[in-house]
Write an enzyme that holds these catalytic residues in place. Structure first.
Site, short mmCIF file in Angstrom:
data_model
loop_
_atom_site.label_atom_id
_atom_site.label_comp_id
_atom_site.label_asym_id
_atom_site.label_seq_id
_atom_site.Cartn_x
_atom_site.Cartn_y
_atom_site.Cartn_z
N GLU A 79 -5.68 7.05 -1.41
CA GLU A 79 -5.63 5.80 -0.66
C GLU A 79 -6.30 4.65 -1.42
O GLU A 79 -5.92 3.49 -1.27
CB GLU A 79 -6.30 5.98 0.71
CG GLU A 79 -5.63 6.98 1.62
CD GLU A 79 -4.18 6.63 1.94
OE1 GLU A 79 -3.86 5.44 1.99
OE2 GLU A 79 -3.38 7.56 2.13
N HIS A 94 1.89 4.57 -3.13
CA HIS A 94 2.08 6.02 -3.17
C HIS A 94 3.27 6.39 -4.05
O HIS A 94 3.22 7.37 -4.79
CB HIS A 94 2.31 6.56 -1.76
CG HIS A 94 1.08 6.60 -0.91
ND1 HIS A 94 -0.05 7.29 -1.26
CD2 HIS A 94 0.80 6.03 0.30
CE1 HIS A 94 -0.97 7.16 -0.33
NE2 HIS A 94 -0.48 6.39 0.63
N HIS A 128 0.84 -1.20 0.00
CA HIS A 128 0.00 0.00 0.00
C HIS A 128 0.88 1.25 0.00
O HIS A 128 0.62 2.20 -0.77
CB HIS A 128 -0.91 -0.01 1.23
CG HIS A 128 -1.73 1.23 1.40
ND1 HIS A 128 -3.04 1.32 0.97
CD2 HIS A 128 -1.42 2.45 1.93
CE1 HIS A 128 -3.49 2.54 1.23
NE2 HIS A 128 -2.53 3.24 1.82
N GLU A 129 1.90 1.25 0.84
CA GLU A 129 2.80 2.41 0.90
C GLU A 129 3.61 2.54 -0.39
O GLU A 129 3.85 3.65 -0.87
CB GLU A 129 3.74 2.29 2.10
CG GLU A 129 3.03 2.26 3.45
CD GLU A 129 2.11 3.45 3.67
OE1 GLU A 129 2.46 4.57 3.23
OE2 GLU A 129 1.04 3.26 4.26
#
Length: 327
Positions: free
Chosen positions: A230, A182, A178-179
């Protein structure tokens, strides 16, 4: 006569035993031919290993999985006159302070420092076809993870110890992915601005974050952008995990998980709960309550993220990427 009968009996027994021996060993010969015509145990093990290994998406770009809301919000931010220039001018000082604070008060993960976590990072980077950023583990009782990029060119991820303790290995990799989302989506200066100015990370930046945010009057803009960003990063997590239940389980644990009850949490029931929320919020009162609940959040509501993720996991776009390698 007796000797002749005994001799015939011995010959008959010999023939029967001999034929029986041939009958017993024949299946073994057939079995050998089958194994040699298909694969040896070692080859079979390799086949199973390859079937169980995750797909890797060499050459995939962000716009091939990025959420359309994220694309629209990012484009809108970039169009605002002077905003990006202002952010790029002020953010580096705060950013550098957070980076130095991590070096001083966190553990840098590597091949010989928490190698199992580093292995999860490396695999996730390979799947998403992205360079390996620095990863830090920080002692903190609040389960959290965040991403920053010093001056836009030295990205790093921070994981809190309480988050690591709460997650399984697969779930932890989904958090890392998930990070990485970004970074893959090149949120760059915007994710740094959102983290520093609107999230709890502002407390680390010597308390300057909230002041800068109010001075520039962009908290609300960045907050809206972050909500949409997100959703893209949840998709990145799913691309790495390739199992929607694992990613949804992360959201479930962050909502109501604990060390004692995590093994009793039910992802399917949580997805049903997401549908219940969506149905309830369609009424006038439901819409008002929903807006009140969502006000001030840095992330979309977990039930909505789970619902959105489950829908994308069933979409043609996702299935074409994972099943066919078409992106």
């Amino acid at each position: 006569k007796f000797k002749k009968m005994l001799l015939k009996l011995c010959v008959a027994i010999f023939l029967v035993l001999n034929s029986a021996k041939g009958f017993i060993t024949q299946p073994a010969k057939i079995s050998h031919r089958l194994s040699s015509s298909t694969s040896s145990p070692a080859i079979f093990d390799e086949i199973v290993k390859n079937e169980n290994s995750k797909k890797k998406f060499v050459g995939i770009t962000a716009n091939q999985f990025q959420h359309p809301f994220d694309q629209e919000a990012t484009a809108a931010l970039k169009k605002l006159p002077g905003l990006e220039a202002s952010v790029r001018t002020i953010i580096p000082l705060i950013e550098e302070g957070i980076y130095l604070d991590n070096i001083a008060n966190s553990v840098l993960v590597g091949p010989t420092q928490l190698p199992s976590i580093y292995g999860l990072l490396e695999e996730a980077c390979t799947i998403l076809d992205i360079g390996v950023p620095e990863l830090y583990v920080r002692q903190n009782p609040i389960p959290n993870a965040y991403t920053l990029a010093v001056r836009g060119n030295k990205p790093f991820i921070v994981l809190h110890t309480s988050l690591i303790d709460l997650m399984t290995e697969g779930e932890l990799q989904a958090v890392i992915a998930h990070e990485l989302g970004h970074l893959k989506c090149e949120h760059g200066v915007w994710i740094t601005a959102a983290n520093v100015l609107t999230a709890g990370v502002s407390n680390v930046g010597f308390g300057l974050g909230r002041f800068v945010a109010e001075f520039l009057g962009m908290c609300r803009l960045l907050q809206f952008w972050r909500l949409t960003a997100e959703l893209s990063c949840d998709r990145a997590a799913l691309l790495v995990s390739q199992d929607v239940e694992v990613v949804a389980s992360v959201l479930l644990k962050l909502v109501g998980g604990g060390m004692k009850n995590s093994n009793q949490l039910n992802v399917a029931d949580f997805l049903k709960q997401a549908q219940m929320y969506e149905n309830a919020s369609k009424t006038r009162v439901g819409r008002l309550v929903s807006r009140a609940i969502s006000a001030g959040l840095t992330h979309p509501l977990p039930v909505l993220r789970a619902k959105e993720l489950d829908s994308w996991a069933k979409s043609a776009q996702y299935l074409n990427i994972v099943k066919k390698g078409e992106f």
